[in-house]
Design an enzyme around this catalytic site. Structure first.
Site, PDB file in Angstrom:
ATOM      1  N   MET A 186       5.166   2.661   1.427  1.00 33.55           N
ATOM      2  CA  MET A 186       6.465   2.280   1.988  1.00 33.55           C
ATOM      3  C   MET A 186       7.151   3.502   2.579  1.00 33.55           C
ATOM      4  O   MET A 186       7.277   4.531   1.931  1.00 33.55           O
ATOM      5  CB  MET A 186       7.320   1.638   0.881  1.00 33.55           C
ATOM      6  N   GLU A 187       7.638   3.312   3.806  1.00 34.68           N
ATOM      7  CA  GLU A 187       8.122   4.432   4.606  1.00 34.68           C
ATOM      8  C   GLU A 187       9.552   4.869   4.336  1.00 34.68           C
ATOM      9  O   GLU A 187      10.180   5.449   5.232  1.00 34.68           O
ATOM     10  CB  GLU A 187       8.010   4.047   6.087  1.00 34.68           C
TER      11      GLU A 187
ATOM     12  N   HIS B  17       6.582   5.829  11.045  1.00 32.32           N
ATOM     13  CA  HIS B  17       7.801   5.033  10.824  1.00 32.32           C
ATOM     14  C   HIS B  17       9.055   5.903  10.767  1.00 32.32           C
ATOM     15  O   HIS B  17      10.152   5.406  11.004  1.00 32.32           O
ATOM     16  CB  HIS B  17       7.714   4.289   9.491  1.00 32.32           C
TER      17      HIS B  17
ATOM     18  N   HIS C 235       0.562   6.442   9.238  1.00 28.92           N
ATOM     19  CA  HIS C 235       1.334   5.222   9.510  1.00 28.92           C
ATOM     20  C   HIS C 235       2.770   5.362   8.987  1.00 28.92           C
ATOM     21  O   HIS C 235       3.737   5.144   9.718  1.00 28.92           O
ATOM     22  CB  HIS C 235       0.627   4.031   8.850  1.00 28.92           C
ATOM     23  N   GLU C 236       2.896   5.742   7.728  1.00 29.44           N
ATOM     24  CA  GLU C 236       4.246   5.825   7.146  1.00 29.44           C
ATOM     25  C   GLU C 236       5.079   6.906   7.823  1.00 29.44           C
ATOM     26  O   GLU C 236       6.292   6.749   7.991  1.00 29.44           O
ATOM     27  CB  GLU C 236       4.177   6.076   5.633  1.00 29.44           C
TER      28      GLU C 236
ATOM     29  N   GLY D 244       0.835  -1.191   0.000  1.00 30.68           N
ATOM     30  CA  GLY D 244       0.000   0.000   0.000  1.00 30.68           C
ATOM     31  C   GLY D 244       0.873   1.244   0.000  1.00 30.68           C
ATOM     32  O   GLY D 244       0.615   2.213  -0.713  1.00 30.68           O
TER      33      GLY D 244
HETATM   34  N1  BES Z   1       6.656  -1.176   5.707  1.00 27.02           N
HETATM   35  C1  BES Z   1       5.395  -1.334   5.117  1.00 27.02           C
HETATM   36  C2  BES Z   1       5.459  -1.634   3.641  1.00 27.02           C
HETATM   37  C3  BES Z   1       5.783  -3.061   3.308  1.00 27.02           C
HETATM   38  C4  BES Z   1       4.815  -4.034   3.384  1.00 27.02           C
HETATM   39  C5  BES Z   1       7.038  -3.420   2.867  1.00 27.02           C
HETATM   40  C6  BES Z   1       5.116  -5.340   3.061  1.00 27.02           C
HETATM   41  C7  BES Z   1       7.346  -4.726   2.545  1.00 27.02           C
HETATM   42  C8  BES Z   1       6.385  -5.694   2.638  1.00 27.02           C
HETATM   43  C9  BES Z   1       4.548  -0.074   5.285  1.00 27.02           C
HETATM   44  O1  BES Z   1       4.882   0.717   6.357  1.00 27.02           O
HETATM   45  C10 BES Z   1       3.152  -0.526   5.550  1.00 27.02           C
HETATM   46  O2  BES Z   1       2.919  -1.048   6.590  1.00 27.02           O
HETATM   47  N2  BES Z   1       2.246  -0.340   4.595  1.00 27.02           N
HETATM   48  C11 BES Z   1       0.893  -0.807   4.708  1.00 27.02           C
HETATM   49  C12 BES Z   1      -0.071   0.332   4.874  1.00 27.02           C
HETATM   50  C13 BES Z   1      -0.343   0.702   6.296  1.00 27.02           C
HETATM   51  C14 BES Z   1      -1.349   1.823   6.371  1.00 27.02           C
HETATM   52  C15 BES Z   1      -0.802  -0.436   7.161  1.00 27.02           C
HETATM   53  C16 BES Z   1       0.567  -1.534   3.434  1.00 27.02           C
HETATM   54  O3  BES Z   1       1.348  -1.459   2.489  1.00 27.02           O
HETATM   55  O4  BES Z   1      -0.480  -2.161   3.384  1.00 27.02           O
HETATM   56 ZN    ZN Z   2       4.335   0.021   8.181  1.00 25.08          ZN
END
Ligand code: BES
Ligand code: ZN
Length: 875
Positions: free
Chosen positions: A275-276, A313, A309-310, A273
């Site tokens: 990436m931070e 992070h 959320h991001e 969704g």
């Molecule tokens: N660090 C994650 C992105 C990620 C997810 C990287 C899976 C590698 C594998 C990011 O911070 C994250 O959590 N994104 C969520 C959205 C959030 C609002 C819960 C996502 O991508 O669904």
């Molecule tokens: Zn996250």
């Protein structure tokens, strides 16, 4: 000798990188890139080896050299360079022991801008009527090694100095601000400031035609939202949320935003969704862009949560980073929890903490499977990491943090967090490091309490019953298939009795206990008929509660008489539903409890009532075909009156929550097959289809109408399907495309389902979006399974390296509800399963078995027919 480094979960730590100088030159049309990494390596222990990660890269062997002092005459070349594909490492063996201390390692390499949405990849977009490639990075978890050779583990923090050579007319972004730009004909060389210490998975680059809007935080940090040219207006909402969140986090964590700038970019092809990446956060378009004319209230909320959320992070994850992937939940659980804190402050009218219970509920659903895993999970190979970005790390993680927060109190919790961030800034931490800080601040035994939640999988169901003025409580692990397992938790129990003032807290440490609640009952002397008792006040605890008949009756009364908080109303029905699925409660009593919600008008509560209703409706066809229509009729009646109150048209000045409620209710009524709702949806769709500017179908309720259209669509009259495809093809908003995709396969007609599924595999659907089209009707599930098997080879190849493959498996497998099918699916996968989706597969199969078990339970519910008749007549 390189053999010694094979099959190890982690890189050896006899050398560590301190600074990377990375030069990259992407060729956007040929989809290739070349680069040079000059890495300052600190040799810490005597060795002849350097071992670092690299994958899918051609390393130019003759270029590899190590300069051991400042004079280049001390440059040595390795005796051998071995690339171990399986382990994604590169082993350099030198002729003699390396001098201790810092040396410069130089490596030239090249690679492909891949189509897999990981590493350094290309995304496609349109610019001035032409399809163009954008170069984008996505490194979490273990894909920085696909862009340049590096020590690709979160604990090897280093400074990064990035330089890019790109076409002059493009925008080129990285984590840090541009320090220098040199033009050379059609190309330019862009250098960026050196970053502070950071982990490799947070390095990022984006290169393409982009436009931006910007703002400043109260500290003067420049924040920009980058979009495709012409779409910047849609970035305004996210920019506003970003500025407010940054201002808030700086106070909450008591540390300023750590970098000079923050960019947020909408990427047309994106696996997750968002990436931070440090200072350069990337998003799927739907997770960043908002346009009041085309976006729903739900999607507005989603953008806010994602941005919050991001940005959380940037402190929790980027400034302080998990020491190893075992502690991933610290990153994700925390960012999720904190995002609610921020959104609650920015949009108090959204009641977002009550909505948070959705997260708790999904965490509980997954964690009730034997195939779940503890929050802290051992990671032995890089290919195991992606699988733990799941509801356990996110939702259970965030929920146990909420539990601890409520136990310790907000002030104490915040102080401890601030000192944790300060103590571990620019470094790494483990779960126990956080507990130690919290323990010190609070004086409570945080570590013991929390270990019981993070190191052991699952959670308890607390059974309660009254015995004169004593409350008997006992805990047992809760499993969806009704089986039992050993497990004891340290449970912060809370309860209230007939009033929220009349409450108690205590810690349950053993299997069972007896509590004196004399004082609570005495307070309510003389009002026995209105006595009620709710355990787990406001659902702050990560456990379920099972009441004896007498207490259950009291709670039902409390719901009818509207005595409970929103959170407790949600918790009560959620627990009852879970217990019913596990055959620890009957469907007849669940339906009677649902009936107690018939006067409810709140979004958060009704949303849960709806989700329980749809789950019931989904199994009754299989479980009890004779009663299925009557049960659905009862559910329709339950939802019809709040739906009638809201109507189809937006009321002036109505609340955000009512707007979302209308969408939920109409969609549920359509799915339950309510004729008048389906007909009205189709009527409005006609008008909208012929005049897209018509206001009869605002974005919030559009999907309900689309699903209604698909319900009536058959292969002999495909007008609905064709019309929706037309809308899909003409849509400029990714969100609109998603609405259509999510509706197409919901037709009961098998041949339409097949058309819809085949459409997902065409060029018209981006790889990032195909899983959203797997909303298959029950009537179409066999077709979907056949389609899935036939296309498995293509599907597994196309999505193999993305988390989306798990999504495919989950969506298709979860359609079923019988032991036979689960066996058949298991056999199909026997020689096809891969580590990246193995866990998802096992969990999905367990869900199928759980549903099959539930169906048996429903069939043996002897009072069901009578209760259903009674409820349906009453309705
Ligand atoms: N660090 C994650 C992105 C990620 C997810 C990287 C899976 C590698 C594998 C990011 O911070 C994250 O959590 N994104 C969520 C959205 C959030 C609002 C819960 C996502 O991508 O669904
Ligand atoms: Zn996250």
């Amino acid at each position: 000798m390189a053999e010694d480094f094979k099959g190890q979960p982690r890189l050896p730590n006899f050398a560590a990188p301190r600074r990377y100088d990375i030069f990259l030159k992407p060729h956007l049309t040929a989809c290739l890139f070349s680069g040079t990494a000059t890495i300052t390596v600190d040799v810490l222990l005597p060795t002849q080896f350097l071992v670092l990660n690299a994958a899918d890269l051609s390393v130019h062997t003759s270029s590899v050299s190590l300069t051991t002092s400042t004079t280049s005459s001390d440059t040595i070349s390795p005796l051998s360079i071995e690339l171990l594909e399986e382990d994604e490492i590169m082993v350099l063996q030198f002729g003699s022991q390396l001098p201790l201390g810092e040396s410069l390692l130089t490596i030239e390499f090249s690679g492909t801008l891949n189509d897999q949405m990981r590493g350094f990849y290309r995304s496609k977009y349109e610019y001035k009527g032409q399809v163009q490639n954008m170069a984008v990075t996505q490194f979490e978890s273990v894909d920085a090694r696909r862009c340049f050779p590096c020590w690709d583990e979160p604990a090897f923090k280093a400074k990064f100095k990035i330089t890019l050579e790109v076409p002059s007319e493009l925008v080129a972004l990285s984590n840090m601000p541009v320090s220098d730009e040199k033009f050379n004909g059609d190309l330019k060389i862009v250098s960026y400031d050196e970053s502070p210490l950071m982990s490799t998975y947070l390095v990022a680059m984006v290169i393409g035609h982009l436009d931006y809007i910007q703002g400043l935080t109260t500290d003067g940090v420049q924040v920009r939202v980058y979009t495709q040219v012409g779409k910047t207006d849609q970035g305004k909402f996210a920019l506003d949320v970003a500025l407010k969140s940054l201002n808030l986090y700086k106070d909450y964590f008591a540390v300023p935003y750590p970098l000079p700038k923050l960019d947020m970019v909408a990427i047309p092809d994106f696996a997750a969704g968002a990436m931070e990446n440090y200072g350069l956060v990337t998003y799927r378009e739907v997770a960043l862009l908002f346009d009041a004319r085309f976006s729903s209230a739900y999607s507005k909320q989603d953008v806010a949560i994602t941005v919050a959320h991001e940005l959380a992070h940037q402190w929790f994850g980027n400034l302080v980073t998990m020491e190893w992937w075992t502690h991933l939940w610290l990153n994700e659980g925390f960012a999720s929890w904190v995002s609610y804190l921020a959104v609650d402050a920015i949009f108090p009218e959204w009641n977002i903490w009550t909505q948070f219970l959705d997260e708790t509920s999904s965490g509980m659903m997954l964690d009730a499977l034997s195939e779940s895993h503890p929050i802290e999970v051992e990671i032995k190979h890089a290919n195991e990491v992606d699988a733990i970005f799941d509801s356990i790390s996110y939702d259970k993680g965030a929920s146990v943090i909420r539990m601890l927060h409520s136990y310790l109190g907000a002030d104490c919790f915040q102080k401890a967090l601030a000192s944790y961030i300060k103590q571990y800034a620019y470094a790494n931490a483990k779960t126990e490091d956080l507990w130690a800080v919290l323990e010190e601040e609070s004086g409570e035994p945080v570590k013991d309490l929390m270990n019981s939640w993070t190191k052991q999988q699952g959670y308890p169901v607390i059974s309660v019953k009254m015995n004169s003025n004593k409350l008997l409580v006992c805990q047992e692990q809760f499993l969806s298939d009704g089986s039992s397992a050993a497990g004891t938790w340290i449970v912060p129990l809370t309860l209230c009795c007939s009033s929220y003032e009349n409450s108690k807290k205590f810690i349950l440490t053993s299997k069972s206990d007896e509590l004196d609640i004399d004082d609570l009952i005495l307070n309510k002397k003389g009002k026995q008929e209105t006595f009620w008792l709710k355990v787990n006040t406001n659902q702050t605890g990560f456990y379920r509660v099972k009441y004896d008949d007498e207490l259950a009756a009291g709670l039902k009364y409390a719901i009818q008489a509207d005595k409970l908080s929103l959170m407790d109303k949600i918790g009560t029905i959620d627990d009852a539903n879970a217990l019913c699925v596990a055959c620890k409660g009957t469907l007849s009593s669940l339906l009677s409890l649902l009936d107690a919600y018939s006067m409810e008008s709140d979004y958060t509560v009704l949303k849960r009532v709806i989700s329980v209703s749809l789950k019931i409706a989904n199994v009754v066809d299989d479980a009890t075909p004779d009663l299925s229509d009557k049960i659905k009729l009862f559910l329709i009646k339950l939802l019809e009156s709040p739906a009638e109150k809201l109507g189809w048209d937006v009321k002036e000045g109505e609340s955000h929550l009512d707007t979302m409620l209308r969408a939920e209710l109409l969609m549920a009524l359509v799915r339950l097959g309510n004729t008048s709702t389906v007909d009205e949806g189709i009527r409005r769709f006609y008008i909208f289809f012929n005049d897209r500017n018509s206001s009869v179908l605002p974005p919030d309720i559009r999907k309900a109408a689309y699903v209604a259209v698909m319900q009536k669509c058959t292969s002999s009259d495909k007008w609905g399907y064709e019309s929706l495809l037309k809308i899909y093809r003409e849509a400029h908003q990714s969100e609109e495309k998603m609405r259509v995709l999510g509706s197409l396969a919901s037709s009961p007609d098998k041949s339409i389902v097949l058309d819809a599924l085949n459409f997902l595999l065409t060029d018209e659907v981006r790889n990032q979006d195909a899983v959203y089209g797997l909303n298959v009707s029950n009537q179409g599930r066999e077709t979907a399974w056949e389609w899935f098997k036939e296309n498995w080879e293509y599907i597994s190849k196309t999505w193999v390296s993305t988390p989306l493959l798990s999504g495919f498996v989950k969506s298709i497998v979860s359609l079923f509800a019988s032991y036979e099918k689960s066996k058949e699916i298991e056999e199909f996968f026997a020689n096809r399963v891969k580590p990246t989706f193995e866990r998802a597969l096992k969990q999905s199969l367990e869900r199928v078995n759980t549903k099959a078990h539930w169906i048996e339970g429903v069939r043996s519910d002897e009072s069901l027919a009578e209760v259903v008749s009674h409820l349906a007549d009453k309705a």
